[in-house]
Design a protein around this motif. Structure first.
Motif, PDB file in Angstrom:
ATOM      1  N   ALA A  27      26.862  39.678  34.468  1.00  0.00           N
ATOM      2  CA  ALA A  27      25.464  39.373  34.790  1.00  0.00           C
ATOM      3  C   ALA A  27      25.090  39.920  36.171  1.00  0.00           C
ATOM      4  CB  ALA A  27      25.240  37.865  34.745  1.00  0.00           C
ATOM      5  N   LEU A  28      26.029  39.837  37.123  1.00  0.00           N
ATOM      6  CA  LEU A  28      25.735  40.350  38.469  1.00  0.00           C
ATOM      7  C   LEU A  28      25.578  41.866  38.440  1.00  0.00           C
ATOM      8  CD1 LEU A  28      28.199  38.098  40.513  1.00  0.00           C
ATOM      9  CD2 LEU A  28      25.700  38.140  40.776  1.00  0.00           C
ATOM     10  N   VAL A  29      26.464  42.528  37.676  1.00  0.00           N
ATOM     11  CA  VAL A  29      26.385  43.993  37.562  1.00  0.00           C
ATOM     12  C   VAL A  29      25.058  44.368  36.897  1.00  0.00           C
ATOM     13  CG1 VAL A  29      27.399  46.019  36.415  1.00  0.00           C
ATOM     14  CG2 VAL A  29      28.884  44.349  37.565  1.00  0.00           C
ATOM     15  N   LYS A  30      24.725  43.623  35.847  1.00  0.00           N
ATOM     16  CA  LYS A  30      23.459  43.869  35.132  1.00  0.00           C
ATOM     17  C   LYS A  30      22.268  43.678  36.064  1.00  0.00           C
ATOM     18  CE  LYS A  30      22.065  42.942  30.501  1.00  0.00           C
ATOM     19  NZ  LYS A  30      21.930  41.939  29.480  1.00  0.00           N
ATOM     20  N   GLY A  31      22.408  42.733  37.003  1.00  0.00           N
ATOM     21  CA  GLY A  31      21.337  42.467  37.973  1.00  0.00           C
ATOM     22  C   GLY A  31      21.243  43.549  39.044  1.00  0.00           C
ATOM     23  N   GLY A  32      22.085  44.562  38.952  1.00  0.00           N
ATOM     24  CA  GLY A  32      21.983  45.697  39.870  1.00  0.00           C
ATOM     25  C   GLY A  32      22.858  45.575  41.110  1.00  0.00           C
ATOM     26  N   HIS A  33      23.744  44.560  41.154  1.00  0.00           N
ATOM     27  CA  HIS A  33      24.569  44.378  42.351  1.00  0.00           C
ATOM     28  C   HIS A  33      25.885  45.132  42.240  1.00  0.00           C
ATOM     29  CE1 HIS A  33      21.670  41.403  43.366  1.00  0.00           C
ATOM     30  NE2 HIS A  33      22.027  40.573  42.402  1.00  0.00           N
ATOM     31  N   ARG A  34      26.443  45.454  43.416  1.00  0.00           N
ATOM     32  CA  ARG A  34      27.789  46.000  43.465  1.00  0.00           C
ATOM     33  C   ARG A  34      28.716  44.797  43.546  1.00  0.00           C
ATOM     34  NH1 ARG A  34      29.959  48.106  48.556  1.00  0.00           N
ATOM     35  NH2 ARG A  34      31.849  49.286  48.077  1.00  0.00           N
ATOM     36  N   VAL A  35      29.672  44.724  42.641  1.00  0.00           N
ATOM     37  CA  VAL A  35      30.512  43.523  42.572  1.00  0.00           C
ATOM     38  C   VAL A  35      31.959  43.879  42.890  1.00  0.00           C
ATOM     39  CG1 VAL A  35      31.325  41.646  41.089  1.00  0.00           C
ATOM     40  CG2 VAL A  35      28.993  42.503  40.837  1.00  0.00           C
ATOM     41  N   LYS A  36      32.526  43.178  43.868  1.00  0.00           N
ATOM     42  CA  LYS A  36      33.928  43.380  44.240  1.00  0.00           C
ATOM     43  C   LYS A  36      34.668  42.085  43.951  1.00  0.00           C
ATOM     44  CE  LYS A  36      33.892  47.248  46.941  1.00  0.00           C
ATOM     45  NZ  LYS A  36      34.982  48.032  47.487  1.00  0.00           N
ATOM     46  N   VAL A  37      35.657  42.173  43.073  1.00  0.00           N
ATOM     47  CA  VAL A  37      36.377  40.957  42.691  1.00  0.00           C
ATOM     48  C   VAL A  37      37.668  40.828  43.495  1.00  0.00           C
ATOM     49  CG1 VAL A  37      37.526  39.748  40.785  1.00  0.00           C
ATOM     50  CG2 VAL A  37      35.372  40.966  40.383  1.00  0.00           C
ATOM     51  N   VAL A  38      37.929  39.615  43.964  1.00  0.00           N
ATOM     52  CA  VAL A  38      39.190  39.308  44.624  1.00  0.00           C
ATOM     53  C   VAL A  38      39.782  38.094  43.905  1.00  0.00           C
ATOM     54  CG1 VAL A  38      37.861  38.163  46.474  1.00  0.00           C
ATOM     55  CG2 VAL A  38      40.268  38.595  46.808  1.00  0.00           C
ATOM     56  N   MET A  39      41.063  38.195  43.535  1.00  0.00           N
ATOM     57  CA  MET A  39      41.670  37.133  42.726  1.00  0.00           C
ATOM     58  C   MET A  39      42.878  36.537  43.450  1.00  0.00           C
ATOM     59  SD  MET A  39      41.778  39.195  39.099  1.00  0.00           S
ATOM     60  CE  MET A  39      42.022  37.777  38.026  1.00  0.00           C
ATOM     61  N   THR A  40      43.169  35.264  43.169  1.00  0.00           N
ATOM     62  CA  THR A  40      44.448  34.711  43.619  1.00  0.00           C
ATOM     63  C   THR A  40      45.496  35.120  42.578  1.00  0.00           C
ATOM     64  OG1 THR A  40      44.098  32.654  42.416  1.00  0.00           O
ATOM     65  CG2 THR A  40      43.363  32.698  44.715  1.00  0.00           C
ATOM     66  N   GLU A  41      46.756  35.030  42.971  1.00  0.00           N
ATOM     67  CA  GLU A  41      47.848  35.334  42.028  1.00  0.00           C
ATOM     68  C   GLU A  41      47.700  34.480  40.772  1.00  0.00           C
ATOM     69  OE1 GLU A  41      50.326  38.282  43.790  1.00  0.00           O
ATOM     70  OE2 GLU A  41      50.400  37.390  41.784  1.00  0.00           O
ATOM     71  N   ALA A  42      47.387  33.179  41.004  1.00  0.00           N
ATOM     72  CA  ALA A  42      47.289  32.255  39.865  1.00  0.00           C
ATOM     73  C   ALA A  42      46.181  32.679  38.911  1.00  0.00           C
ATOM     74  CB  ALA A  42      47.047  30.832  40.375  1.00  0.00           C
ATOM     75  N   ALA A  43      45.088  33.217  39.453  1.00  0.00           N
ATOM     76  CA  ALA A  43      43.967  33.621  38.584  1.00  0.00           C
ATOM     77  C   ALA A  43      44.388  34.719  37.624  1.00  0.00           C
ATOM     78  CB  ALA A  43      42.791  34.077  39.441  1.00  0.00           C
ATOM     79  N   THR A  44      45.329  35.580  38.084  1.00  0.00           N
ATOM     80  CA  THR A  44      45.740  36.711  37.231  1.00  0.00           C
ATOM     81  C   THR A  44      46.531  36.232  36.013  1.00  0.00           C
ATOM     82  OG1 THR A  44      47.821  37.091  38.398  1.00  0.00           O
ATOM     83  CG2 THR A  44      45.874  38.247  39.243  1.00  0.00           C
ATOM     84  N   ARG A  45      46.984  34.956  36.048  1.00  0.00           N
ATOM     85  CA  ARG A  45      47.662  34.384  34.870  1.00  0.00           C
ATOM     86  C   ARG A  45      46.654  34.085  33.761  1.00  0.00           C
ATOM     87  NH1 ARG A  45      53.336  32.600  35.667  1.00  0.00           N
ATOM     88  NH2 ARG A  45      53.733  33.332  37.776  1.00  0.00           N
ATOM     89  N   PHE A  46      45.399  33.902  34.151  1.00  0.00           N
ATOM     90  CA  PHE A  46      44.366  33.542  33.168  1.00  0.00           C
ATOM     91  C   PHE A  46      43.584  34.759  32.687  1.00  0.00           C
ATOM     92  CE2 PHE A  46      45.228  29.647  35.437  1.00  0.00           C
ATOM     93  CZ  PHE A  46      45.259  28.699  34.423  1.00  0.00           C
ATOM     94  N   VAL A  47      43.233  35.644  33.619  1.00  0.00           N
ATOM     95  CA  VAL A  47      42.474  36.847  33.260  1.00  0.00           C
ATOM     96  C   VAL A  47      43.115  38.021  33.993  1.00  0.00           C
ATOM     97  CG1 VAL A  47      40.217  37.988  33.297  1.00  0.00           C
ATOM     98  CG2 VAL A  47      40.316  35.525  33.029  1.00  0.00           C
ATOM     99  N   SER A  48      43.243  39.132  33.290  1.00  0.00           N
ATOM    100  CA  SER A  48      43.880  40.296  33.904  1.00  0.00           C
ATOM    101  C   SER A  48      42.942  40.981  34.901  1.00  0.00           C
ATOM    102  CB  SER A  48      44.264  41.267  32.786  1.00  0.00           C
ATOM    103  OG  SER A  48      44.182  42.578  33.249  1.00  0.00           O
ATOM    104  N   PRO A  49      43.464  41.455  36.028  1.00  0.00           N
ATOM    105  CA  PRO A  49      42.624  42.197  36.973  1.00  0.00           C
ATOM    106  C   PRO A  49      41.921  43.374  36.294  1.00  0.00           C
ATOM    107  CG  PRO A  49      44.757  41.718  37.961  1.00  0.00           C
ATOM    108  CD  PRO A  49      44.843  41.279  36.534  1.00  0.00           C
TER     109      PRO A  49
END
Ligand code: CTP
Length: 398
Positions: A27-49
């Motif tokens: 939704a943010l990308v669709k809204g025209g924004h540049r999106v930079k994602v930063v994840m914790t190690e634990a987050a990568t267990r749920f969704v892949s980078p």
């Protein structure tokens, strides 16, 4: 879609709700924004980078060390690039780290280093959300000006039912957009706000009070401060913590409130009297506790000064906003008060409806001015605060 030119840093922590952050990034990308994602190690267990990298078309950062482009201090560059940072979902653990200023991974380091507004959307088990430790961490972050997107009630991944579910993508998005759009239209203005109800002592332990929680006045003060004003908040007794960026004076009685307001009124560009000032006080406040066996048959009352009317009479150039709590003929009574108390605006609410108003988080008000009458519809008290400050700003620049 044309780019907004804004960079949104999205922090993802290790909770099951991380899958919903994919929708947020889209939704943010669709809204025209540049999106930079930063994840914790634990987050990568749920969704892949890779998922976030594909959705954002930007590199995703997890480690402090591995992905740092050469010759840049990456955590600082991400923090500097951000126009806003949003952490969704934010686990209880990461919230606790942020509250005490720890920076032991890329996400918390970026959050600590950035000067951009921070939006936090917590998601956790209901018992963790309700724990005193978590409540304190939430208030600490709120007190520092962080926008908290409260979790919703519902069925949780662990099977429990209660609050703790990540807020909807629409809610998080609205909060991000509101931080990006925040106007600084009140820089250089001094605004005096009153809030809460007053307590009028009968004896050292008893008082006459009312049901005002102070939420609306606190929200107005905070909104004005975020928009750049120097805000003085004079409040009656309330359990609410000091709002972000305001100078707070805590009083008990109407007479104390009057003194605190009059001392600051001449320097103010606008005065918002949202306090529920007691109209009467016991003529005599007993100096010792009244014993049950000596119960008085009557308590004689005498009128308190009407602070708003007094401000209206001696008015200089300050914009004056009053409130009206009515149970019938709301608009007509509010219009009469507008003239009687010499205000520019009366914010009127119907206190006969128990689902809104006193003690709740929502309200529906009428804005009554010489230009006409407008209705807010049923919205959060924070939103009402925004609408009031919009009008204040209009009066001051008009
Ligand atoms: N107010 C005040 N001083 C008081 C009483 C009220 O400054 N002693 C202010 C409140 O802060 C609010 C406005 O007056 O902005 C409206 O007060 P309200 O209680 O609705 O109305 P009253 O003027 O007290 O009249 P009534 O009770 O007859 O409706």
């Amino acid at each position: 879609m044309a780019g907004s030119g804004k960079t949104v840093v999205v922090g993802v922590t290790g909770g099951i709700a991380a899958y919903k952050t994919c929708e947020l990034v889209r939704a943010l990308v669709k809204g025209g924004h540049r999106v930079k994602v930063v994840m914790t190690e634990a987050a990568t267990r749920f969704v892949s980078p890779l998922t976030f990298r594909t959705l954002s078309a930007e590199p995703v950062t997890v480690s402090m060390w591995a992905d740092a482009p050469e010759a840049t201090v990456h955590h600082v560059s991400l923090a500097e690039e951000a126009d806003v940072m949003v952490i969704a979902p934010c686990t209880a653990n990461v919230l606790a780290k942020l509250a005490c200023g720890r920076a032991d991974d890329m996400l918390t380091t970026t959050a600590l280093a950035t000067e951009a507004p921070l939006v936090i959307a917590p998601a956790m088990n209901v018992h963790m959300w309700r724990k005193d430790a978590t409540r304190r961490n939430v208030s600490a972050m709120r007190g520092r000006g962080v926008a908290i997107v409260e979790p919703e009630r519902g069925e949780l991944a662990c099977g429990d039912v209660g609050e703790g579910r990540l807020a909807s993508v629409e809610c998080i998005l609205a909060s991000v957009e509101s931080e990006l759009a925040r106007v600084r239209d009140l820089v250089g203005r001094r605004i005096l706000v009153t809030a809460g109800g007053t307590h009028e002592p009968i004896d050292p332990v008893r008082y006459i009070g009312n049901r005002s929680s102070g939420k609306t006045g606190f929200a107005i003060a905070e909104e004005a401060a975020r928009r750049g004003a120097r805000v003085f908040l004079v409040t009656g007794p309330t359990h609410l913590p000091d709002p972000f960026g305001c100078e707070v004076v805590r009083v008990t009685t109407a007479l104390q409130m009057r003194a605190a307001v009059l001392a600051r009124a001449d320097a103010a560009d606008a005065i918002v009297m949202s306090a529920a000032v007691a109209d009467f006080r016991p003529a005599i406040a007993a100096s010792d506790k009244i014993k049950k066996s000596q119960a008085p048959e009557n308590i004689r009352l005498e009128p308190n000064p009407d602070i708003l009317a007094e401000l209206g009479q001696r008015r200089g150039t300050a914009v004056l906003v009053g409130f009206a709590a009515e149970t019938s003929s709301v608009e007509a009574n509010a219009r009469a008060k507008l003239d009687a108390k010499g205000c520019d605006l009366i914010v009127a609410n119907d206190v006969s409806d128990p689902s809104i108003g006193f003690g709740t988080d929502e309200n529906s008000v009428l804005f009554v001015s010489r230009e006409g009458t407008e209705r807010s519809g049923v919205v959060s008290k924070r939103h009402i605060a925004r609408l009031i400050v919009d009008r204040l700003s209009g009066f001051m620049s008009g």
